[in-house]
Motif scaffolding. Structure first.
Motif, PDB file in Angstrom:
ATOM      1  N   ALA A 195       0.790  -1.148   0.050  1.00  0.00           N
ATOM      2  CA  ALA A 195      -0.021   0.046   0.152  1.00  0.00           C
ATOM      3  C   ALA A 195       0.751   1.168  -0.061  1.00  0.00           C
ATOM      4  N   VAL A 196       0.320   2.366  -0.540  1.00  0.00           N
ATOM      5  CA  VAL A 196       0.937   3.690  -0.667  1.00  0.00           C
ATOM      6  C   VAL A 196       0.005   4.563   0.161  1.00  0.00           C
ATOM      7  N   MET A 197       0.310   5.405   0.893  1.00  0.00           N
ATOM      8  CA  MET A 197      -0.875   6.405   1.750  1.00  0.00           C
ATOM      9  C   MET A 197      -0.327   7.805   1.208  1.00  0.00           C
ATOM     10  N   CYS A 198      -1.338   8.344   0.649  1.00  0.00           N
ATOM     11  CA  CYS A 198      -1.206   9.661   0.247  1.00  0.00           C
ATOM     12  C   CYS A 198      -1.457  10.636   1.405  1.00  0.00           C
ATOM     13  N   ALA A 199      -0.551  11.741   1.142  1.00  0.00           N
ATOM     14  CA  ALA A 199      -0.505  12.808   2.330  1.00  0.00           C
ATOM     15  C   ALA A 199      -1.748  13.697   2.547  1.00  0.00           C
ATOM     16  N   TYR A 200      -1.627  14.479   3.392  1.00  0.00           N
ATOM     17  CA  TYR A 200      -2.671  15.553   3.879  1.00  0.00           C
ATOM     18  C   TYR A 200      -2.552  16.689   2.977  1.00  0.00           C
ATOM     19  N   ASN A 201      -1.537  17.250   2.437  1.00  0.00           N
ATOM     20  CA  ASN A 201      -1.383  18.280   1.898  1.00  0.00           C
ATOM     21  C   ASN A 201      -1.697  18.287   0.323  1.00  0.00           C
ATOM     22  N   ARG A 202      -1.511  19.657  -0.204  1.00  0.00           N
ATOM     23  CA  ARG A 202      -1.816  19.640  -1.734  1.00  0.00           C
ATOM     24  C   ARG A 202      -0.267  19.608  -2.276  1.00  0.00           C
ATOM     25  N   ILE A 203      -0.336  19.226  -3.533  1.00  0.00           N
ATOM     26  CA  ILE A 203       0.978  19.401  -4.297  1.00  0.00           C
ATOM     27  C   ILE A 203       0.483  20.171  -5.531  1.00  0.00           C
ATOM     28  N   ARG A 229     -14.514   0.593 -11.599  1.00  0.00           N
ATOM     29  CA  ARG A 229     -13.637   1.439 -10.938  1.00  0.00           C
ATOM     30  C   ARG A 229     -13.413   1.085  -9.448  1.00  0.00           C
ATOM     31  N   VAL A 230     -14.724   0.500  -8.763  1.00  0.00           N
ATOM     32  CA  VAL A 230     -14.813   0.032  -7.561  1.00  0.00           C
ATOM     33  C   VAL A 230     -13.894  -1.391  -7.474  1.00  0.00           C
ATOM     34  N   ALA A 231     -14.388  -2.214  -8.530  1.00  0.00           N
ATOM     35  CA  ALA A 231     -14.019  -3.620  -8.487  1.00  0.00           C
ATOM     36  C   ALA A 231     -12.458  -3.347  -8.534  1.00  0.00           C
ATOM     37  N   GLU A 232     -11.785  -2.375  -9.454  1.00  0.00           N
ATOM     38  CA  GLU A 232     -10.398  -2.301  -9.554  1.00  0.00           C
ATOM     39  C   GLU A 232      -9.808  -2.149  -8.022  1.00  0.00           C
ATOM     40  N   ALA A 233     -10.537  -1.111  -7.545  1.00  0.00           N
ATOM     41  CA  ALA A 233      -9.562  -0.776  -6.227  1.00  0.00           C
ATOM     42  C   ALA A 233      -9.958  -1.857  -5.136  1.00  0.00           C
ATOM     43  N   ALA A 234     -10.809  -2.535  -5.253  1.00  0.00           N
ATOM     44  CA  ALA A 234     -10.981  -3.856  -4.133  1.00  0.00           C
ATOM     45  C   ALA A 234     -10.024  -5.073  -4.821  1.00  0.00           C
ATOM     46  N   GLN A 235      -9.847  -4.825  -6.139  1.00  0.00           N
ATOM     47  CA  GLN A 235      -8.970  -5.919  -6.662  1.00  0.00           C
ATOM     48  C   GLN A 235      -7.472  -5.441  -6.096  1.00  0.00           C
ATOM     49  N   LEU A 254     -11.625   9.224  -6.342  1.00  0.00           N
ATOM     50  CA  LEU A 254     -11.279   7.757  -6.849  1.00  0.00           C
ATOM     51  C   LEU A 254     -10.842   8.018  -8.558  1.00  0.00           C
ATOM     52  N   THR A 255     -11.292   9.118  -9.097  1.00  0.00           N
ATOM     53  CA  THR A 255     -10.653   9.214 -10.529  1.00  0.00           C
ATOM     54  C   THR A 255      -9.339   9.487 -10.497  1.00  0.00           C
ATOM     55  N   ALA A 256      -8.818  10.054  -9.470  1.00  0.00           N
ATOM     56  CA  ALA A 256      -7.314  10.551  -9.515  1.00  0.00           C
ATOM     57  C   ALA A 256      -6.646   9.121  -9.032  1.00  0.00           C
ATOM     58  N   GLY A 257      -7.265   8.404  -8.440  1.00  0.00           N
ATOM     59  CA  GLY A 257      -6.630   6.931  -8.320  1.00  0.00           C
ATOM     60  C   GLY A 257      -6.356   6.385  -6.759  1.00  0.00           C
ATOM     61  N   LEU A 258      -7.419   7.235  -5.932  1.00  0.00           N
ATOM     62  CA  LEU A 258      -7.450   6.829  -4.503  1.00  0.00           C
ATOM     63  C   LEU A 258      -8.211   5.714  -4.467  1.00  0.00           C
ATOM     64  N   TRP A 285      -2.478  -0.874  -3.468  1.00  0.00           N
ATOM     65  CA  TRP A 285      -3.829   0.127  -3.378  1.00  0.00           C
ATOM     66  C   TRP A 285      -3.113   1.477  -2.689  1.00  0.00           C
ATOM     67  N   VAL A 286      -3.716   2.482  -2.915  1.00  0.00           N
ATOM     68  CA  VAL A 286      -3.435   3.553  -2.567  1.00  0.00           C
ATOM     69  C   VAL A 286      -4.467   3.987  -1.157  1.00  0.00           C
TER      70      VAL A 286
END
Ligand code: BGC
Length: 757
Positions: free
Chosen positions: A257-265, A336-342, A305-309, A290-291
């Motif tokens: 897993a990768v954890m996305c941060a709080y801040n903006r980039i 997209r839901v199935a992909e994230a679960a996958q 979700l669209t961006a990849g979370l 997964w992210v």
């Protein structure tokens, strides 16, 4: 054949065909149980067998611990997401997702783990202790990938034995701000060193069938305003620095897993940043895991979700609650839901977390694990200065040990990574009230004073708590050697205002050093300090937060039973003026609270004008001389470097002769730096070498090709034509031997250029 026989044969044939179809269906339907199949296939078959509701359930983490279960009134700063009871089935930790027993998907039990299996405040799982590792800075300071893997393995084994199958461990944010309260959870300022050390830690954790999570993706470089700040940086610079550290850690460790941060980039929140998550991570790097978001870091459903979370962690306003409705209305494709679960299930299979399930209550080899923690401490402490007072002379019969609670234990860093060490702890509640007192700095009961007494029974050690500098100085004057212990707690959510030591400890050291020449200072800190007394003291040992057996490790180094070998993973500046940002953007001392809770800050931008010239590279560009350079660290012997030969062509290799010129054995970490034409030097490789007195060895260091390349928007990754300046030495600031290398220019895609063989 009679017609009757034919009919009978036909019926039998049809029956057996139906039967085998049914059998095939059953086995296909549960294909995930076939351990010989690749993780992707197993995951796909399991996710296909799930209903939409079940798939969605995997994407929403709830807090694995509810403060209401404590049964005490909660202060108003506590977020809504934590005003709950601990969910059924949760062990008690940062995150929990119920399992789906129908298909054999286990519950996701997520624990923080940068420095061991965390137990914030000791109340998340009452009485549950774990082996406390030294700060990740100490791990980085070892420059020892094999030890980093062992440390990870130890944490993974403990997590598994406590029932956790996901560890929120693998912090690789570069030190861009040396006052950042969370630097102790990360591995310093250099992308190659951080990436390799954290990558190995991740691989170690996952070798125990526990998923690791690299974080905080990306540019979460200060705690001030962490929920709102916008990290503004040029794309090429980002790719050459912070993203490169993640890229190396991910390749090396393959975290689930990768954890996305709080801040903006560059304007977009990390958890809805399609450049980071989609273009780079999942696109160019082909990341299959997964992210997950940081806790409370989601600001939208559709955009995230669209961006990849893929998974929303606990937060007050859970956007993923609207997922089913959005799918129903066609706003989000069911695919997209199935992909994230996958992606989640795939990581569970890939790491063996389903085939080798974690279970609470298993035995833990505390002695072996304490030994790992001690080895990290011993290899990670950095001897910054020594005029010969260390190791302590045999004829030092009376030694004063002053301050830092050295009679009781050693400090650790605070926040979600907080481990409650085996053997007990105490809190330093000075200046803290309410919830801040509950989360006060934790000291593990590994007393340096006690350890010194055990190692040197013929020496008289006398302790003074350092509260009164005058009294401490009087004691110091009367003894052969004075050792002052100074501590500074760093913690999540709070940056330090400056580089001074709290509780008037700079004045204490000054008072002792003024009456006692050659005083020794031991620093238990998670960041650089200013050391205004440096010229007055004899030796400085940077002990970081030294973990489970930190007291014993400090004593072994001070007495010379073990020679120090750690190297600074971050530059120690002389003053804040030398930094790209002398003041921490947005810093307001009145808003320093644990976790940054209850002290909202207006959004602001941080402009990273230094680009990829982070740390020592910035110092080289600014022609500034630091207090102590990246890579610096002394030992009890000395080394010389000679006869540099550079093998150049397609790759860069440096060969040279290293000699131990002192009278004791020692470890030297020889460092290879190279500067592409017109750019600053970068660490491109290193080698830890142990040599006996008088021994010489021919050493070869291969440059990592990724660090020889640069990124340009139009060209992508490429290695420039022209001469690279090269040097080998004991730190970024000491060019012991140097030369020039004309490398073949190379243009390639990111993956070709950066994938390791
Ligand atoms: C931290 C993460 C941590 C999470 C869960 C957040 O506050 O930023 O690093 O994993 O909490 O405890």
């Amino acid at each position: 054949m009679s017609t009757g026989m034919k009919t009978l044969t036909g019926v039998l044939l049809m029956g057996s065909a139906l039967l085998s179809e049914a059998l095939a269906e059953t086995s296909n339907a549960r294909a995930w149980e076939d351990r010989s199949l690749p993780a992707d296939e197993r995951a796909r078959s399991m996710v296909d067998a799930m209903s939409l509701d079940e798939q969605i359930s995997l994407l929403r983490t709830e807090s694995g611990f509810g403060l209401l279960s404590l049964g005490v009134p909660l202060p108003p700063t506590v977020p809504e997401s934590m005003r709950k009871y601990t969910p059924k089935g949760a062990i008690g930790s940062a995150g929990f997702v119920a399992g789906i027993p129908r298909v054999g998907m286990p519950a996701q039990q997520m624990s923080d783990a940068s420095l061991g299996v965390a137990n914030l405040g000791g109340f998340v799982r009452r009485g549950d202790e774990a082996t406390s590792l030294p700060a990740s800075l100490a791990l980085a300071a070892t420059f020892d990938p094999a030890l980093a893997r062992e440390a990870g393995r130890m944490v993974g084994a403990e997590a598994h034995a406590k029932g956790f199958n996901v560890q929120l461990a693998g912090g690789v944010n570069l030190t861009r701000e040396p006052r950042n309260g969370r630097n102790f959870e990360y591995a310093g300022e250099d992308p190659l060193l951080s990436g390799i050390i954290i990558g190995e830690q991740i691989a170690g954790i996952q070798s125990q069938h526990v998923i690791a999570t690299t974080k905080h993706f990306a540019l979460n470089s200060q705690e001030t305003g962490r929920f709102v700040h916008d990290a503004v940086i040029d794309e090429a610079a980002l790719r050459e620095s912070d993203l490169l550290a993640f890229q190396i850690a991910i390749e090396q460790g393959q975290p689930g897993a990768v954890m996305c941060a709080y801040n903006r980039i560059n304007g977009a929140y990390a958890c809805e940043n399609s450049f980071l998550l989609q273009t780079v991570l999942k696109g160019e790097w082909q990341y299959p895991g997964w992210v997950m978001s940081d806790w409370g870091a989601v600001h939208s459903l559709q955009a995230s979700l669209t961006a990849g979370l893929d998974q929303e962690s606990p937060q007050d306003e859970p956007y993923f609650g609207g997922l089913k409705e959005a799918v129903g209305k066609g706003g989000i494709p069911a695919q997209r839901v199935a992909e994230a679960a996958q992606r989640i299930v795939r990581s569970f299979f890939a790491i063996g977390a389903i085939d080798n399930p974690a279970q609470p209550g298993r035995a833990i080899d505390q002695v072996a694990h304490a030994d790992v923690a001690e080895r990290v401490a011993l290899s990670g402490m950095v001897l910054l200065k020594n005029d010969g007072v260390l190791p302590l002379a045999k004829n030092a019969k009376r030694v004063a040990v002053i301050g830092g609670f050295a009679d009781r234990g050693v400090l650790s860093g605070g926040g979600s990574s907080q481990v409650m060490p085996y053997g007990g702890h105490f809190l330093d509640k000075r200046g803290r009230e309410g919830i801040a007192a509950l989360l006060a700095p934790v000291y593990g009961l590994s007393s340096p004073l006690q350890a010194l007494k055990e190692l040197r029974s013929d020496t008289q050690f006398e302790f003074d708590d350092g509260a009164d500098p005058k009294r401490a100085a009087e004691l110091a004057r009367a003894v052969d050697v004075a050792i002052v212990f100074a501590t500074r707690a760093e913690e999540e959510g709070m940056d330090s205002a400056d580089f001074s030591l709290p509780h008037a400890q700079d004045a204490l050291i000054d008072a002792v050093a003024s009456v006692k020449p050659h005083a020794v200072v031991v620093l238990e800190t998670g960041n650089p300090t200013g050391m205004p007394w440096l010229s007055k003291v004899g030796a400085v040992l940077q002990a970081w937060y030294p973990g489970q057996r930190g007291g014993q490790a400090i004593a072994k180094i001070l007495t010379g039973i073990v020679s120090p070998s750690g190297r600074l993973p971050m530059t120690f500046p002389r003053s804040a003026d030398q930094l790209p940002r002398p003041a921490i953007p947005g810093f307001d001392p009145a808003r320093r609270t644990p976790f940054g809770l209850g002290a909202p800050v207006e959004p602001f931008a941080i402009h990273f004008e230094e680009g990829s010239d982070v740390g020592y590279r910035w110092f080289e560009r600014a022609k500034a001389e630091p207090l102590f350079a990246f890579g610096h660290g002394l030992t009890y012997t000395t080394f010389t470097y000679r006869d540099l030969r550079l093998n150049v062509g397609a790759e860069l290799r440096a060969t040279f002769k290293l000699t131990n010129t002192g009278s004791r054995p020692g470890i030297e970490t020889a460092q290879l730096y190279a500067a592409p034409p017109g750019r600053t030097h970068r660490l491109v490789g290193w080698h830890r070498v142990e040599l006996q007195p008088g021994e010489s060895r021919t050493v070869t260091i291969e440059a990592d090709p990724r660090l020889l390349a640069s990124y340009e928007r139009e060209k992508g990754w490429h290695r420039a034509a022209g001469k690279f300046r090269v040097f080998v030495g004991p730190s970024a600031a000491k060019r012991a031997i140097h030369g020039e290398a004309k490398l073949e220019p190379k243009h390639s895609t990111v993956n070709e250029d950066t994938r390791r063989s």
